[in-house]
Design an enzyme around this catalytic site. Structure first.
Site, short mmCIF file in Angstrom:
data_model
loop_
_atom_site.label_atom_id
_atom_site.label_comp_id
_atom_site.label_asym_id
_atom_site.label_seq_id
_atom_site.Cartn_x
_atom_site.Cartn_y
_atom_site.Cartn_z
N HIS A 187 0.71 -1.21 -0.39
CA HIS A 187 -0.04 0.20 -0.26
C HIS A 187 0.79 1.02 0.25
O HIS A 187 1.83 0.93 0.50
CB HIS A 187 -0.77 0.31 1.11
CG HIS A 187 -2.17 0.87 1.49
ND1 HIS A 187 -1.81 2.17 1.58
CD2 HIS A 187 -2.96 0.95 0.45
CE1 HIS A 187 -3.45 3.07 1.60
NE2 HIS A 187 -3.99 2.60 0.75
N SER A 390 -7.96 -14.85 -0.70
CA SER A 390 -8.84 -13.43 -1.81
C SER A 390 -9.66 -13.49 -2.31
O SER A 390 -10.57 -14.21 -3.19
CB SER A 390 -7.88 -13.20 -2.64
OG SER A 390 -8.37 -11.35 -3.32
#
Length: 469
Positions: A187, A390
């Site tokens: 991130h 995911s």
């Protein structure tokens, strides 16, 4: 359509559901490695300038107090804004927010200014706080991540970025001369932390799945064996939802000669840090392993209506950060001084309501629906990838930026993704796919325009462009 209009009495009113026919803003050129674009042809397109549709604040008229015109005007604006939120919620697929919640029972607390100043475990002189809720939430996550009450310290942050900033700051305080390592798909807040703290930062390559490439990690560790390692491990990357192999990361550190007292691992679990514990056969994120901290967002999978997060670290590390503050009659070891005291109550409420079993059901539903949309995309000849652990489905970026904005898709280079959250139903996914197929029939009716190749982004086996069909 005009955003501003005149009413019969001559006053200017604002319609928040109107769309201003404005051109796209200018493209911002990249100026470094952090902003590399996936292809030379595609450039970063920024969102619309909000100033063109801002809600102006006007001074009340002298007689407004008696006539109530101002209150009526504001009520109308808010009612129209609510309609906008309802519509935008219906077309929300690209960001990891759980929009399925009901906190009506907490409306009775809106009249209070609840502020959790200082250390969550030390009551300050400010009495309008929610520490009892905050510590209850922290204890719940401590059990989830397997650390005893007397061994951890933590707090409710204002967002996932703050959790990363704090975790990396703790690592820097423990190892002032340490080097920060993070995969290229971490991130952006991780690299922001490196800039803020003036830390040496080494970017590590990734596999096509998006997870950290431990072979490259090893190659970049070895020349720096004389300095401690501070590592960000992703429990779900931002774009591909990839989960770094924590066990392999630890093994790589050990093979390079780093004993447990010479490295610090922060686990960024913004979205999947709360999902992975409920996935069968998924590797564990636990403080029984030599990690230093874990953070997770509260407004993502949990479904809190305001941005917030949870940050946990080992209590032995926090003394390097904390300072006693007489003004508060407490201790400060957080990033922010004042902290939202409402957020812990919202988290406490939903954790009590759902519990571990409730979250497990929601995780299973999300993974099932993610496989559904991935399979449907592939059936329709659209490149798509879904990592094993995911609910983030990566697919080809739509050609039309208006379509991207309508469905609020997050894009990077030639990729876009849908993140399947508890509020994302099969019906919503079908609606999205049907609209996408209609648009693609228009975009690609001319054979000169072809869908992008995603082989380099998601692997040849997941790409069905004309070259890899």
């Amino acid at each position: 359509m005009s955003v501003l209009s005149s009413s019969s009495n001559g006053k200017i009113t604002f319609d928040p559901t109107a769309v201003a026919p404005e051109p796209l803003p200018p493209v911002v050129a990249s100026d470094g490695d952090d902003a590399v674009i996936a292809t030379k042809e595609r450039q970063i397109v920024l969102g619309k300038n909000v100033h063109t549709t801002c809600l102006e604040i006007t001074e009340p008229e002298v007689d407004d107090e008696s006539t109530g015109d101002k209150d009526a005007f504001m009520a109308g604006v808010l009612a129209r804004y609510r309609k906008t939120l309802i519509e935008r919620t219906k077309h929300h697929l690209g960001y990891p927010y759980n929009l399925d919640f009901d906190y009506g029972a907490l409306s009775q607390l809106q009249h209070f200014s609840i502020n959790n100043l200082g250390d969550p475990f030390i009551e300050s002189n400010y009495g309008v706080h929610s520490r009892q809720f905050e510590v209850g939430v922290l204890d719940w996550f401590a059990r989830l991540w397997e650390i005893e009450q007397n061994e951890y310290w933590g707090y409710i942050t204002n967002c996932g970025t703050e959790g990363n900033l704090h975790g990396i700051l703790v690592g820097r305080e423990v190892f002032p001369d340490g080097i920060l390592y993070a995969s290229r798909e971490s991130h952006y807040s991780v690299f922001k932390a490196a800039r803020m703290y003036r830390m040496d930062c080494v970017k590590v390559g990734t596999l096509v799945t998006g997870e950290i490439d431990c072979a490259d990690f090893k190659a970049k560790l070895l020349p720096n064996k004389d300095k401690p390692a501070i590592l960000n491990v992703n429990i779900g990357t931002t774009v591909k939802g990839a989960v770094d192999d924590l066990d392999l990361v630890i093994q790589t550190l050990e093979e390079c000669g780093f004993s447990h007292d010479r490295f610090y691992i922060h686990c960024d679990g913004a979205l999947f840090g709360l999902m992975m514990p409920f996935v069968k056969r998924a590797p564990k994120v636990t403080f029984k392993k030599p990690i230093g901290s874990v953070s997770v967002s509260g407004h993502k999978f949990v479904g809190c209506p305001m941005p917030c997060g949870v940050q946990l670290t080992r209590i032995e590390h926090i003394n390097a950060l904390s300072r006693n503050v007489e003004y508060l009659a407490s201790r400060d070891a957080t990033i922010m001084g004042s902290r939202n005291g409402h957020a812990p109550i919202f988290l406490w409420y939903t954790l009590n309501k759902k519990g571990y079993k409730g979250f497990q059901k929601e995780v299973q539903k999300c993974l099932r629906n993610a496989h559904y949309i991935k399979d449907r995309l592939r059936e329709e000849g659209i490149s798509a990838m879904l990592n094993e652990l995911s609910s983030t489905v990566v697919f080809e970026r739509p050609l039309d930026e208006e379509f991207v904005r309508r469905w609020q898709l997050a894009c990077e280079g030639n990729m876009a993704h849908v993140i399947v959250m508890p509020n994302v139903t099969i019906e919503k996914l079908d609606s999205f796919l049907n609209e996408l197929l209609l648009k693609r029939a228009i975009w690609y009716k001319d054979e000169k325009v072809r869908p992008p190749c995603l082989a380099a982004d998601i692997g040849k086996e997941n790409c069905v462009c004309p070259l890899h069909k």
